[in-house]
Structure formats: structure tokens, C-alpha cells
Design a protein around this motif. Structure first.
Motif, mmCIF file in Angstrom:
data_model
loop_
_atom_site.group_PDB
_atom_site.id
_atom_site.type_symbol
_atom_site.label_atom_id
_atom_site.label_comp_id
_atom_site.label_asym_id
_atom_site.label_seq_id
_atom_site.Cartn_x
_atom_site.Cartn_y
_atom_site.Cartn_z
ATOM 1 N N MET A 240 41.219 39.811 -8.664
ATOM 2 C CA MET A 240 42.310 40.178 -9.566
ATOM 3 C C MET A 240 43.670 39.876 -8.943
ATOM 4 S SD MET A 240 41.185 40.910 -12.439
ATOM 5 C CE MET A 240 42.899 41.076 -12.945
ATOM 6 N N ASN A 241 43.830 40.081 -7.651
ATOM 7 C CA ASN A 241 45.097 39.730 -6.989
ATOM 8 C C ASN A 241 45.368 38.234 -7.123
ATOM 9 O OD1 ASN A 241 45.487 42.364 -6.185
ATOM 10 N ND2 ASN A 241 44.811 42.055 -4.080
ATOM 11 N N PHE A 242 44.322 37.427 -6.971
ATOM 12 C CA PHE A 242 44.461 35.974 -7.088
ATOM 13 C C PHE A 242 44.896 35.600 -8.506
ATOM 14 C CE2 PHE A 242 42.951 31.708 -7.968
ATOM 15 C CZ PHE A 242 43.278 31.002 -6.815
ATOM 16 N N THR B 83 33.765 34.339 -13.651
ATOM 17 C CA THR B 83 35.174 34.208 -13.296
ATOM 18 C C THR B 83 36.077 34.531 -14.479
ATOM 19 O OG1 THR B 83 34.369 32.308 -12.016
ATOM 20 C CG2 THR B 83 36.722 32.737 -11.961
ATOM 21 N N HIS B 84 35.664 34.145 -15.682
ATOM 22 C CA HIS B 84 36.469 34.418 -16.876
ATOM 23 C C HIS B 84 36.692 35.915 -17.071
ATOM 24 C CE1 HIS B 84 37.331 30.598 -18.852
ATOM 25 N NE2 HIS B 84 36.144 30.168 -18.453
ATOM 26 N N ALA B 85 35.740 36.741 -16.577
ATOM 27 C CA ALA B 85 35.902 38.189 -16.711
ATOM 28 C C ALA B 85 37.158 38.664 -15.986
ATOM 29 C CB ALA B 85 34.669 38.904 -16.161
ATOM 30 N N TYR B 86 37.516 38.008 -14.872
ATOM 31 C CA TYR B 86 38.729 38.367 -14.144
ATOM 32 C C TYR B 86 39.970 38.051 -14.979
ATOM 33 C CZ TYR B 86 36.111 39.136 -9.814
ATOM 34 O OH TYR B 86 35.255 39.628 -8.856
ATOM 35 N N LEU B 87 39.910 36.931 -15.689
ATOM 36 C CA LEU B 87 41.061 36.499 -16.476
ATOM 37 C C LEU B 87 41.317 37.445 -17.653
ATOM 38 C CD1 LEU B 87 42.849 34.020 -15.959
ATOM 39 C CD2 LEU B 87 41.685 32.883 -17.844
ATOM 40 N N GLY C 224 28.086 40.438 -9.931
ATOM 41 C CA GLY C 224 26.967 40.840 -9.097
ATOM 42 C C GLY C 224 26.822 42.345 -9.061
ATOM 43 N N GLY C 225 27.250 43.028 -10.116
ATOM 44 C CA GLY C 225 27.277 44.479 -10.191
ATOM 45 C C GLY C 225 28.613 44.913 -10.762
ATOM 46 N N LYS C 226 28.711 46.186 -11.129
ATOM 47 C CA LYS C 226 29.955 46.695 -11.697
ATOM 48 C C LYS C 226 30.938 46.995 -10.572
ATOM 49 C CE LYS C 226 29.976 49.414 -15.210
ATOM 50 N NZ LYS C 226 29.779 50.536 -16.162
ATOM 51 N N LEU C 227 32.046 46.262 -10.564
ATOM 52 C CA LEU C 227 33.055 46.414 -9.523
ATOM 53 C C LEU C 227 34.355 46.918 -10.138
ATOM 54 C CD1 LEU C 227 32.524 43.064 -7.562
ATOM 55 C CD2 LEU C 227 31.271 45.212 -7.365
ATOM 56 N N ARG C 228 35.099 47.700 -9.347
ATOM 57 C CA ARG C 228 36.378 48.229 -9.818
ATOM 58 C C ARG C 228 37.525 47.618 -9.015
ATOM 59 N NH1 ARG C 228 40.077 52.439 -8.934
ATOM 60 N NH2 ARG C 228 39.004 53.226 -7.078
ATOM 61 N N PRO C 229 38.308 46.725 -9.630
ATOM 62 C CA PRO C 229 39.475 46.197 -8.912
ATOM 63 C C PRO C 229 40.460 47.324 -8.617
ATOM 64 C CG PRO C 229 38.974 44.886 -10.879
ATOM 65 C CD PRO C 229 38.171 46.139 -10.970
#
Length: 500
Positions: free
Chosen positions: A436-438, A468-472, A238-243
Motif C-alpha cells: 500500500m505504501n508503494f 496486485t489489483h486488490a492493492y490499487l 496469500g491470506g487476509k492482511l491488514r495494511p
């Protein structure tokens, strides 16, 4: 129109000779007009879909904070404003549309108006209806050439993405004028662009390749495709986010303890432990948390948010909903805060008063951090509360989380006083950090990637698991880049020794 402009738009960095601006009309009451004769005009209610109302279609209602465009001499730009009203009405036929969406169109359309006025001030015979037989002389093609010239400057006054959006809004402007028959056809003697239909392949949720037909024009500004692995600091949700890295999270936790704002501290804790967006977090009510603790057991509580709950989610229409997973300990912390003297003082100043129907989090002035759709509907209902005057049912501030953004920025500034290298972050980055923590925790615990993706998708309300795959894949992309940088740094050291 109840003309109450409340905010003038900022000018861009372009050196244009124009003072055109946009303003928000705090209370906008649209009307249709029909001329019975030269001296008699009949005004009738304008039927429209109110994006802030839960009742949907309305007649003779109001739209709050609607953007309006004004020429440099202070006159309303009738053609531009007519398009903005048309665009909102057209979008509302198919889905919920927010005033913020129309505001984006207004900002980019203002840039077009300012360019027109700049050229007029220079003595050029041009306006929004300049469409001679020669396509190169038509106003739309002239504007595209101007945008591309700006891109060749060093540095450019705006990004290529902004140029693409501006051109797209201008195309939509003329498309709306034509399709909506908002002007007489003679005003556009030649087409403003050449239109074609393009097919874009995509993969649906079942993994099947489908072709989506989209309209494109010869005015479109194309952006080169980027390597998805090139940006290793951000991911798209939903936008560029920085973990945030674990050390950054630790610094934030320590700074929050001495921040002196318990409400903000709890909002950050809730966001980090649930992945909730700010409109979801800020529209939580006391009774939601009480009911969870009374009716659910276990260390993790599931709270339905979205449609039918009074808790807002990202604007994807009225049917969007999913379940937040809230640690029981965090829910208990929220309930304890709601019972505090400070929280009660804030409720006493607010619309809902000291009741469980109220938001958990309010500012010191008793206003919400994010005005929910439910509150707007409640204010419009005279049977709901006799505590407010009729005028305040119509004219009241609709806030969208700016105060929360300001608190987040001040927190980063506070941390930098001790840690100068600490990077800025946005409140929305807490969502990516939760994701990312998850992923890291459950992958380390031995869970298969497919289960991690499915579970995280449900927790974060992703409509498409590709998000979701982007997190992986985030960590693997970052590790590859870090390894390459380390290898290059080692190579430089070796060669420096040889030269010495």
C-alpha cells in the motif's frame, strides 16, 4: 516408524467425550511391509518425495515432524495415519508438499475421530466404516448433519469456514481410502458420498475466460459469497492482511528504537521496505547482502529469491522465484549488523558457525527464525560439516517463524502501554503495508495505474496480477465506506437535534 511424539493437539471447544489427540513424530522413517507368511514380515524402504530435501526423491529416508493420530486409549488410528501417509505421497507426485499441509489434514481429521468416539461412548454403534444401505444412516452424512447443527448454536463452537474445511477433509479421507486402495473394498459396502463434476469459470493471465473442472460431492458445505467491498480493513495476498496506517507505522518505528533487540528491529525495517515474507527474510544469508553491495550500484538493489538461491519463498514449488528490491541503506544496515559482536556471538552457537554462509538473523541461542530447505539438505550431507554429530543430522528442530510471531505480539503489547487503542497486527501485515505504501507513493507521483500494478506485481512476486489489483482498489473501497459512515453519523446528529 521412529515413534517420538513431541506435541499433542489441542481439543476444540466442542463438548465431546473423547481424549483422542494428534502428535508430531519428530523423526519418522516410513517402511513398506510385505507378509511372506503368517509369521514372516519383510520391511522395505518407502520411496517418497521429501519436501525438505533439495535432492527430491528419496528412499529409506526420514520425514520430520510428521503428524500422527491417536485414539483416546492411546492406540494409533491406523486408518487415519495410513491416509495421511498416502495423501503426502500423492501430493508429492505433482508438487512440493509440506508437512504443515498434512498437519492441517490431521487436525481436521482428529475432529472427525473425536466425534466418532463421543458417539461410541454414548452407546451408538458407529465407526468410520458405518455405511448401511440407507444413506441417512451412513457415517459421512451423519457427520455433516452434526456440523450443521453446530452452526445453529449461539455462539457456534467454530466458524462456517472451519465446518466446510472439516467436511472437505473427511471427503478427501474416504476418497484417498478408495482411490489408493488402502482398505479392502468390503469395508465400504456403500458409497460415502455422491460425486459430480462441476465447471468453474475463471480468467487466466491473458484475460481469457476458461472453465476449470472440479470434483464436488453432495456433502459439500457451501459458504455464501461475500461482498468484496464489505471488509475494508483487509486485503487478500496469500491470506487476509491488514495494511497498517501511517500513524501505526510511526508508532511501531518509535517503539522499535527502544525495544532493545537490534535484530528484530532490522527484520521489521527490512519487511516494511521490501514486502518480504518471513520465510524469505529469515533465510537471507550474509553473502547475499555482501554480493549485492559489491556488484550493484544505485540506491535500490535487486536480490533474486527462491529457486537456486538458498532463500525460501512461499511454497509454490521449486521453480518459484522473483527479485526483491532492497534500499541500499537497508542493505548497509544489515551488513553492519552482521559485523557486530552480538551477531558473531549468535553465529558461533549455530550450525554454520561464523561464516558468510550463515543466516543474517539468528536467535540468541544461535538457531534460525525459519529453517531453510538448504540447511536441512546441508545437515543431511556428512561431507558438509564435521561439526555436528550423526544424531543431530537426523533429529534437529525445524522452525517456522514462531519466535518472530511472538516478538511481533510483544511489540504490539508494548505500544498499547502508551496507546491503548493500538490494534494487534501480525508480522505478515508488513507485506501488505509495503504494497500500500508503494501504491500510494507512485499514484501520488503521477504514475499510471497499469505501471504501478506491473511494477508492484514484480516486486512482490505475485503469480497473478489480480492479487496486485486488490492493492490499487483498497483505498477507494475504504474511502467509500468511511464516507458512508461519516454521512450516517451526520444524519444521526441532525435527527437527534430535531428530536430535542
Amino acid at each position: 516408524m521412529d515413534d517420538q511424539p513431541v506435541k499433542a493437539g489441542n481439543f476444540s471447544k466442542e463438548p465431546l467425550n473423547s481424549t483422542a489427540y494428534w502428535s508430531k513424530i519428530r523423526v519418522f522413517i516410513p517402511r513398506r511391509v510385505r507378509y511372506e507368511s503368517e509369521n514372516l514380515a519383510v520391511f522395505s524402504p518407502y520411496r517418497f518425495q521429501d519436501p525438505y530435501s533439495l535432492t527430491g526423491l528419496k528412499e529409506d529416508g526420514i520425514i520430520r515432524n510428521f503428524p500422527m493420530l491417536f485414539r483416546g486409549n492411546g492406540d494409533p488410528w491406523d486408518t487415519g495415519n495410513l491416509y495421511l501417509m498416502h495423501e503426502m505421497a500423492e501430493r508429492a507426485k505433482f508438487d512440493l508438499v509440506t508437512v504443515e499441509t498434512i498437519e492441517t489434514h490431521a487436525v481436521h481429521l482428529l475432529a472427525f475421530l473425536r466425534w466418532l468416539e463421543h458417539n461410541q461412548a454414548a452407546g451408538n454403534d458407529i465407526n468410520e466404516f458405518t455405511f448401511p444401505d440407507d444413506p441417512h444412516e451412513r457415517v459421512t452424512y451423519s457427520y455433516r448433519r452434526y456440523l450443521m447443527r453446530q452452526m445453529r448454536k449461539t455462539p457456534p463452537p467454530f466458524s462456517l469456514g472451519v465446518a466446510k474445511t472439516r467436511m472437505g477433509v473427511v471427503v478427501n479421507f474416504y476418497r484417498g481410502l478408495i482411490n489408493g486402495k488402502l482398505i479392502d473394498a468390503s469395508r465400504l459396502p456403500n458409497p460415502p458420498y455422491e460425486q459430480t463434476v462441476a465447471g468453474i469459470p475463471y480468467v487466466n493471465q491473458k484475460g481469457l475466460v476458461r472453465i476449470k473442472e472440479v470434483l464436488t460431492t453432495d456433502l459439500a458445505i457451501k459458504i455464501p459469497k461475500r461482498d468484496p467491498d464489505a471488509d475494508t480493513e483487509h486485503l487478500n495476498d496469500g491470506g487476509k492482511l491488514r495494511p497498517l496506517e501511517p500513524e501505526e507505522q510511526r508508532m511501531i518505528t518509535i517503539a522499535l528504537e527502544g525495544y532493545g533487540n537490534r535484530a528484530f528491529e532490522l527484520m521489521m525495517i527490512f519487511a516494511f521496505t521490501t514486502g518480504a515474507r518471513k520465510q524469505t527474510l529469515c533465510t537471507l544469508r550474509i553473502h547475499h547482502i555482501k554480493n549485492l553491495l559489491e556488484k550493484q550500484s544505485g540506491q535500490e538493489l535487486k536480490l533474486k529469491v527462491g529457486a537456486g538461491t538458498e532463500i525460501d519463498v512461499k511454497n509454490k514449488g521449486d521453480l518459484k522465484h522473483y527479485r526483491l528490491h532492497i534500499p541500499r541503506l537497508v542493505a548497509m544496515m544489515l551488513l553492519d549488523y552482521s559485523n557486530s559482536i552480538e551477531a558473531k556471538k549468535r553465529r558461533d552457537k549455530s550450525f554454520y558457525g561464523d561464516s558468510d554462509r550463515n543466516y543474517i538473523f539468528l536467535t540468541q541461542e544461535g538457531t534460525p527464525y525459519y529453517t531453510s530447505k538448504a540447511e536441512i539438505s546441508d545437515r543431511e550431507n556428512p561431507d558438509f560439516s564435521s561439526r555436528i554429530a550423526a544424531a543431530n543430522r537426523i533429529d534437529f528442530p525445524v522452525v517456522r517463524g514462531r519466535a518472530l510471531n511472538n516478538l511481533t505480539k510483544r511489540l504490539a503489547d508494548k505500544i498499547r502501554q502508551k496507546h491503548p487503542s493500538f490494534k494487534d497486527f501480525r508480522f505478515h501485515d508488513t507485506r501488505a503495508t509495503y504494497g500500500m505504501n508503494f501504491v500510494r507513493h507512485f499514484i501520488d507521483a503521477g504514475h499510471p495505474p497499469s505501471k504501478v500494478v506491473n511494477d508492484l506485481s514484480a516486486r512482490m512476486g505475485h503469480a497473478d496480477t489480480s492479487t496486485t489489483h486488490a492493492y490499487l482498489s483498497f483505498d477507494s473501497n475504504k474511502d467509500r465506506t468511511d464516507a458512508a459512515e461519516d454521512s450516517y453519523a451526520a444524519w444521526l446528529k441532525i435527527n437527534n437535534r430535531r428530536e430535542a
